[in-house]
Design an enzyme around this catalytic site. Sequence first.
Site, PDB file in Angstrom:
ATOM      1  N   HIS A 262       0.862  -1.191   0.000  1.00  0.00           N
ATOM      2  CA  HIS A 262       0.000   0.000   0.000  1.00  0.00           C
ATOM      3  C   HIS A 262       0.893   1.234   0.000  1.00  0.00           C
ATOM      4  O   HIS A 262       1.535   1.535   0.998  1.00  0.00           O
ATOM      5  CB  HIS A 262      -0.906  -0.015   1.230  1.00  0.00           C
ATOM      6  CG  HIS A 262      -1.803   1.178   1.300  1.00  0.00           C
ATOM      7  ND1 HIS A 262      -2.919   1.299   0.513  1.00  0.00           N
ATOM      8  CD2 HIS A 262      -1.738   2.317   2.027  1.00  0.00           C
ATOM      9  CE1 HIS A 262      -3.511   2.453   0.770  1.00  0.00           C
ATOM     10  NE2 HIS A 262      -2.812   3.096   1.685  1.00  0.00           N
ATOM     11  N   ASP A 264       0.969   5.117  -0.290  1.00  0.00           N
ATOM     12  CA  ASP A 264       0.184   6.345  -0.302  1.00  0.00           C
ATOM     13  C   ASP A 264       0.795   7.309  -1.309  1.00  0.00           C
ATOM     14  O   ASP A 264       1.998   7.583  -1.265  1.00  0.00           O
ATOM     15  CB  ASP A 264       0.137   6.931   1.107  1.00  0.00           C
ATOM     16  CG  ASP A 264      -0.698   6.038   2.022  1.00  0.00           C
ATOM     17  OD1 ASP A 264      -1.916   5.989   1.827  1.00  0.00           O
ATOM     18  OD2 ASP A 264      -0.127   5.369   2.908  1.00  0.00           O
ATOM     19  N   ASP A 374      -7.784   1.594   2.044  1.00  0.00           N
ATOM     20  CA  ASP A 374      -7.462   2.545   3.121  1.00  0.00           C
ATOM     21  C   ASP A 374      -8.289   3.826   3.077  1.00  0.00           C
ATOM     22  O   ASP A 374      -7.958   4.789   3.759  1.00  0.00           O
ATOM     23  CB  ASP A 374      -5.956   2.890   3.017  1.00  0.00           C
ATOM     24  CG  ASP A 374      -5.445   3.620   4.250  1.00  0.00           C
ATOM     25  OD1 ASP A 374      -6.003   3.400   5.335  1.00  0.00           O
ATOM     26  OD2 ASP A 374      -4.500   4.415   4.125  1.00  0.00           O
TER      27      ASP A 374
END
Length: 1001
Positions: A262, A264, A374
């Site tokens: 993941h 960002d 998320d």
Amino acid sequence: MHDDRDLVEARLKRVLDERIRPAIYPESVPLEISVWHAPGEPVPVAEGLAATPGPIAVGDPWGPPWSTSWFTVTGTVPREWSGKIVEAILDLGFDPGKVGFQCEGLVYRPDGTPVKSLNPRTPWVRIGSPAGGGEEVRLHIEAASNPVILDYHPFLPTQLGDKETAGSDPLYRLGRMELAVFDKTVWELVMDLEVLGELMLELPADSGRRHEILRAVNRALDAVDLQDVGGSAEAARAELTGVLSSPSVPSAHRVTAVGHAHIDSAWLWPLRETVRKVARTASNMTALLEDEPDFVFAMSQAQQWAWIKEHRPEVWAKVTKAVAAGRFVPTGGMWVESDTNMPGSEAMARQFVHGKRFFIDEFGVDNEEVWLPDTFGFAAGLPQIIKAAGAKRLLTQKISWSQTNTFPHHTFLWEGIDGTRVFTHFPPVDSYNCSMTGHELAHAARNFKDKGVARHSLAPTGYGDGGGGTTREMVAKAARVRDLEGSPQVEWNTPDHFFAAAEAEYPNPPVWVGELYLELHRATLTSQAKTKQGNRRSEALLREAELWAATAAVRAGAEYPYQALDRIWKTVLLHQFHDILPGSSIAWVHREARRTYELVAEELNAIIDGAQRALAGDAAGAASGGTLVFNGAPHARGGVPAGGAAPAVTGAGTRARSREGGGYVLADDRLQVEIDGRGLVVSAVDRRSGRETVPEGRPANLLQLHPDFPNKWDAWDVDEFYRNTGTDLTDADEVRLDADAVVVRRSFGDSSVTQRLTLVSGRLEIETEVDWHEREKFLKLAFPLDVRADRYASESQFGHVFRATHTNTSWEAAKFEACNHRFVHLEEPGWGVALVNDSTYGHDVTRDVDAAGTTTTLRASLLRAPRFPDPETDQGVHRFRHALVPGATIGDAVREGWFINQPERRVPGGVEVAPLVRVDDDAVVVSAVKLADDGSGDVIVRFHESTGGRAATTLRAGFPVAEVVTTDLLERPTGEPQRPGDAIPVTLRPFELVTLRIKRA
Ligand SMILES: [Zn+2]
């Protein structure tokens, strides 16, 4: 038998930590190290490789915050290591206690080929497997000195979040830089013992299986010669073969592990660093895919793929090869993993258009799943948009973060505002960074709410955000639990494969209707006001730019700015990423975002201006003194049709006079408003019905200031207790009349506010300018309303959602701060009120009972001042516009919301402009008019039913029509072409969304 569980478990831990793990690298020799510190921002790879390095040694400090250092390491594999596996251990000074979020490196060969990344848990590079001995080693490391922002003492204000304030002290000390022998047998023994040790702890203490494992582990430890781990590892492993080969039971939970990182798109680092983070992780994962034939890795966010393609062609080559092999998998279908609460209707649609189109164009992959692990809550308009984009499945785990209520399902159908349902999975592992531990797997199985009817769940597996993705250890562990008694079964596969299996086994999953509200991070609707305003303005400008450019192209043969619009859309979509638009990034990100939005506005205004001038006629028209009013909103305004232009006319004026007892009275033919000597609205009478809007003794336009210091996640969270205390800002420095406007000035703390109240066509407009210098405070603008309503409507994408005004259940109580787009509306049968805004999203609605009955208080959230991660959040001058619309139906709320966001534009000219498309029903809102992205010149029109009712109307094209076809969001036909002429019949169900492609005759 005596119970020696504790003794053996403690023995396992110590022997693993102190003897077996250190024996993975039994021999080593130091590497020669040199370094070149790049001045300023990162340089191209070729420049880093060509630079002349200077001296550095193990233990030396390096890396001021956000700087880049190019290390060169050289050495020779000792002759006596011939036949052994050799690795370089390149420790940049990692804190292994944190899996990412610190310094990182990407290793290159001298020819510029990327090898793999260096991260806290993967600081190694394979040199020879086996080595011949005598090889010369030369590697280059592009090392980024990214500061740790979220530390062991999280949420403390820090200046490290912007290179302009971060200082120049080095952050890291160079760790071990060596060539070493990798003892694979010892490493395999570690994997065996970790898997069994972790599984054992998850099994019931009275289970036979747990004790079988315990006995086997104890025998294996007996077999380890602590002075010769390498020499005894094989024998120790032999003691474990039995327990490792016992198969799982038929009812075992099944986990589809998807390799993942993941990343960002910006957060505790700037956008430019994400470009490198993605390149590092992708390099790491292509390397792991080469080593591990069963492994599958999935990467989302088309933007991140596009970054690799544009900035790191050498990485892109490896990635595309792995994609072709079906093992490096594009997942999801959005440009970025965006917020879904705040993006407007069209922007939410375009996330899918640009995301899906990238994967289709590059790889021919048209994903049916949406990957948003998320994101901070999911708006109820999303299912319809997902379907209209040609997808049908959603994955997130974020709702597991809710503070109050536990969501009842992990696999279910999610139903949106129009009735569209999408198959949705929440991974019960409750993480998007699964690391394949026994505890995580057992938690997934125990936690899974749908057991008994379903057996499959998905586990996104790997370290994100600078952790480098999946590790070889995770792959080794997954192999051991593929079919192991006591453990869920694990296999690597794609998200698509998981969803197909989950749908097949669960044909009638339960249904959840309405928004997936995250009971956390509610302040992300308010933090970093200028980022939010930039988003709202950009969305409005993009709509206008497309509308007027399409009109000018069709009517005046003007060039349509395809490339500019494509690029600007992608910029705006990127900034909707779930830490940018929500305001949870470091100062650097928001500083850049403010500048980017300014540039976007400049460029879009130039496009709009050019198109309108092309339409408004030549200078002769202007010379006649005429002014044209362009109305970019989807409803007619002041005699100007929606999407058209007409000569300016002066409307009926407002009367302003002094009020008895102090203050002023503003009145037009629809509304009479009394503003008292404190600058508060004490009366607002809808003159058509005679109805008073403001409750007796409870003035509106009331600014309220609350302390706002959440328990954690400062920029993200507002905790419910903020409401317990607060100050009503009723003291005015000045209340005066300025033409038809009442001007109110107040000061409080270190801040001041100037408001300008005017009446415009039956609405009370309030411009609020705040010079904000508070810390850890929350500023609200309150409107007590004399309305009894059990629920209220907040605008969302392509419609609105209802929320309760009461707190009967914990689910309702948890929604104490929620998201609106342009309006909030509430009503009693036959009479309602709307509050519309030009750039605020957070709001709260409460009810009170006093002598007069039940009233409702609606408050817009204006500003916060959290100090983490940006210690200067929102300091400075901000301007907001709100309008109170007494007597508003839901349709009025929709229209007024558009008007305040889509102001008229006045252009010199004399030629009236007829709209490209007209709809004669105000409930049908045209959200986009544009030319088709394929450059065909076809006109694309997207519209929806906006009130929650039915509509039957005619859409009239203002140009000759050859053919009309319904399409998906990507402008791909979904029906048969029709030839209705220029009058296109339209029937819509509540909130139904339709896209038409109209071929011009
Ligand atoms: Zn995230």
